[in-house]
Design a protein around this motif. Structure first.
Motif, mmCIF file in Angstrom:
data_model
loop_
_atom_site.group_PDB
_atom_site.id
_atom_site.type_symbol
_atom_site.label_atom_id
_atom_site.label_comp_id
_atom_site.label_asym_id
_atom_site.label_seq_id
_atom_site.Cartn_x
_atom_site.Cartn_y
_atom_site.Cartn_z
ATOM 1 N N ASN A 140 58.534 59.098 112.395
ATOM 2 C CA ASN A 140 57.732 58.063 113.052
ATOM 3 C C ASN A 140 56.836 58.715 114.106
ATOM 4 N N GLU A 142 53.956 57.797 115.305
ATOM 5 C CA GLU A 142 52.995 56.955 116.010
ATOM 6 C C GLU A 142 53.143 57.086 117.527
ATOM 7 N N ASN A 224 59.810 53.449 118.987
ATOM 8 C CA ASN A 224 61.035 53.433 118.182
ATOM 9 C C ASN A 224 62.142 52.572 118.784
#
Length: 395
Positions: A140, A142, A224
């Protein structure tokens, strides 16, 4: 006439003298373990908690053959100025590639433990233990700076492949180290962390009591951590009239997902019902745990996950996601939900609000679960890894 010098060795062979001489010899024979505490210069996170508590617990163990020496990198510059970020990045590089090796040699260290995912590529002759907490950024990415991601991919993989021994806080983290970073499965030890205990002051207890009733969630506002989904689930419960009068309280330092979280709260029109407290003191955090009705943990991924365990210690029923490592650590103590399913998250939290028997069951299950986790045991297992690596290195 010659001078005569008489040396009195009487005291040297007295019990006190023998003990003092033995102490000097023992001190000389001690193995010197450097423990990198540079992570403590950053905002408080699970990794900083781990480093601080483990080092403290290692020092408290009764043993005489190892000496623990704290190591600190230069403090990073505290500023939101974007031009400061590359300077801090260079400071981090200078620590791993220059200052730490110089410090290690000057202190004649026999081993170094780096508790925050990376080792020094320059230190080849001194064995290094590395704690790898997770490699979530590779799954992840981002919100991550592209330059940092480029660097992290390489230094994490190098560390996973060249550390003398790797410690992971869960089997989930171990799996990531193997599959994403290329670590040797035989070189990884899973050592569960301990439980963080905090005490609250009277003023903080009064402040937290004034917020009741409330649902609590704790963590930095990172993508997250999935707080936006939690806000949406809470908003759904509110519109259905199922919150039971509970507010939603979020506590933790602002991070990359903070602005997006604020926008979600505004778009759901929950400004009067959701409170973001930011980074709070240990005392206030303890008071929040003491007064919360429910703890929600919607994280998309965790290497270990301290907050829900802390909540269980205070007897709070927990609703948690079944993302990596969370079921491994929490067992059957919480109610689980799919972190990407807003309706399921809302339904399970609402079920805890409305069912007092379920709340009692979760409370008892949580109190039993936390007994499995001890910093003393974590320190003992870590010290065993040190001894094994030192013995192998000297052979």
């Amino acid at each position: 006439m010659s001078n005569i010098i008489i040396i009195d060795r009487t005291n040297e062979y007295s019990p006190a003298g023998v003990h003092a001489r033995g102490t000097r010899i023992l001190h000389h024979m001690k193995k010197r373990i450097g423990f990198d505490l540079s992570i403590l210069n950053r905002t408080d996170t699970g990794t900083t908690v781990y480093a601080r508590k483990l080092f403290q617990s290692l020092q408290e163990l009764e043993q005489e053959e190892l000496e623990f020496i704290p190591l600190y990198a230069p403090k990073k510059l505290a500023s939101k100025n974007p031009f400061i970020r590359p300077i801090n990045f260079l400071l981090e590089l200078s620590w791993l590639f220059l200052l730490l090796p110089v410090r290690a040699r000057a202190l004649h260290l026999d081993l170094i433990h780096l508790p925050a995912n990376t080792i020094s590529p320059v230190l080849r002759k001194i064995p290094q233990v590395c704690t790898i907490h997770d490699a979530h950024f590779m799954i992840n990415p981002e919100g991550r700076d592209p330059v940092w991601r480029f660097y992290a991919r390489r230094i994490f993989r190098y560390s996973a492949k060249h550390a003398g021994r790797i410690i992971c806080g869960s089997n989930s983290a171990r799996k990531e180290a193997i599959e994403l970073l290329g670590a040797d499965p035989d070189n990884i030890e899973v050592v569960y962390h301990g439980l963080v205990l905090r005490e609250s002051a009277q003023a903080d207890r009064e402040q937290a009591a004034g917020l009741k009733p409330f649902i609590l969630s704790v963590g930095a506002t990172l993508p997250n951590k999935n707080f936006e989904a939690l806000v949406k689930a809470y908003a759904k419960l509110y519109r259905e009239g199922r919150t039971g009068g509970h507010r939603l309280i979020l506590a933790g330092p602002p991070a990359r997902g903070h602005q997006s979280l604020l926008e979600t709260i505004a778009s759901e029109q929950m400004e009067d019902h959701v409170s973001i407290l930011g980074l709070v003191s240990d005392s206030l955090l303890a008071a929040l745990y003491e007064n919360a009705s429910i703890f929600a943990f919607p994280s998309l991924c965790e290497g270990f996950g301290f907050p829900p365990l802390e909540a269980m210690h205070y007897g709070i029923p927990v609703a948690a996601s079944y993302a990596p490592s969370i079921p491994e650590i929490l067992g059957d103590a919480p109610v689980y939900f799919n972190p990407r399913d807003i309706s399921e998250m809302a339904e399970n939290i609402g079920m805890i609000i409305s069912d007092h028997r379920l709340r009692d069951k979760l409370k008892q299950a949580g109190l039993a679960r936390v007994k499995m986790f001890s910093w003393k045991e974590s320190a003992r297992k870590t010290m065993s890894i040190y001894r094994c690596l030192l013995g192998h290195h000297s052979a």
